[in-house]
Design a protein around this motif. Structure first.
Motif, short mmCIF file in Angstrom:
data_model
loop_
_atom_site.label_atom_id
_atom_site.label_comp_id
_atom_site.label_asym_id
_atom_site.label_seq_id
_atom_site.Cartn_x
_atom_site.Cartn_y
_atom_site.Cartn_z
N TYR A 1 5.74 92.73 -7.53
CA TYR A 1 6.18 93.71 -6.73
C TYR A 1 5.17 94.89 -6.67
CZ TYR A 1 8.75 97.72 -4.82
OH TYR A 1 9.17 98.84 -4.15
N VAL A 2 4.94 95.34 -5.52
CA VAL A 2 3.80 96.39 -5.36
C VAL A 2 4.86 97.46 -4.74
CG1 VAL A 2 1.75 97.25 -4.22
CG2 VAL A 2 1.72 95.00 -4.96
N SER B 1 6.66 95.87 -11.55
CA SER B 1 5.40 96.06 -10.95
C SER B 1 4.47 96.18 -11.85
CB SER B 1 5.36 97.50 -10.07
OG SER B 1 5.76 98.56 -10.96
N ASN C 1 12.24 94.61 -4.86
CA ASN C 1 11.40 93.87 -6.36
C ASN C 1 11.83 92.78 -6.81
OD1 ASN C 1 13.82 95.30 -7.09
ND2 ASN C 1 12.77 95.85 -8.84
#
Length: 230
Positions: free
Chosen positions: A61-62, A87, A186
């Motif tokens: 996840y970004v 992340s 996410n």
């Protein structure tokens, strides 16, 4: 949906334009601020074209501002908490970033607590920051600690499908048994129900529908639920 490659310019325009993962607005040049893609994938936008993002088969996840995520508290740092949101960097959550929180009245979060939060700040060179209220109303609006229930890890694509009101799965499950659910973009979904068998059924259905898993359709899920006597 059109496929785009890194570096392509995107003609996204709206009064309240919000850019999601994979899109970046560059500094203004000659009065123009071009929007370019930062990853390869499918270009998507909301029905009113105010939200744009690129859906790719990314495993990590970004973070992007305004996105809803599910995090796990991993440490306390002074008056803040350190939260794992899946992340590359751990996120920071201020002790006052809750509805009605004051220096004397703060949530009593512990290591391992689950949170439904919103990304308030995300930059590639900084740790993401979270808050547990709606930025406009300053009300919780469903954000905060998630108590009980069960956390499911799935693909980022599956989470975006579940956040689409027109997707069949959550309404179908809700028609079969009482269910609470929180979806973070996410790759995490939290579900809760009074009966453990309903939690198990919901989690197995999410895994089965996940495009990176079985990719089961609505008819398949109904048959699947019948086989579990739910």
């Amino acid at each position: 949906m059109p496929l785009v490659l890194p570096g392509e310019q995107i003609s996204a325009q709206h009064v309240n334009l919000k850019l999601g993962p994979g899109l970046l607005q560059q500094p203004s040049v000659d009065g123009k601020s071009p929007i370019v893609s930062t990853r390869a994938g499918e270009l998507h936008h909301s029905a009113n074209r105010s939200k744009w993002w690129i859906d790719s088969n990314s495993r990590r996840y970004v973070p992007a501002p305004q996105e809803s995520v599910i995090g796990v508290v991993i440490a306390r740092s002074g008056e803040n908490w350190r939260v794992d949101i899946g992340s590359a960097h751990v996120a920071s959550l201020d002790g006052l970033a809750f509805e009605g929180a004051t220096k004397r009245n703060r949530p009593n979060l512990k290591v391992g607590s689950l949170l439904y939060a919103r990304v308030s700040l995300a930059h590639k060179d900084m740790e993401p920051e979270l808050e547990c209220f709606d930025a406009q109303t300053r009300k919780a609006e469903g954000f905060g600690e998630l108590k009980g229930g069960f956390l499911i890890n799935c693909s980022l694509r599956m989470c975006r499908l579940l956040m689409d009101p027109s997707h069949f799965l959550l309404p179908l499950l809700g028609s079969r048994f009482p269910l609470e659910a929180a979806t973070g973009v996410n790759g995490r979904v939290w579900i809760n129900s009074k009966e453990p068998r309903h939690i198990i059924a919901a989690s197995r259905c999410i895994e089965a529908v996940d495009p990176d898993g079985g990719g089961m359709d609505e008819a398949g899920v109904k048959k699947f639920l019948s086989s579990m006597d739910v």
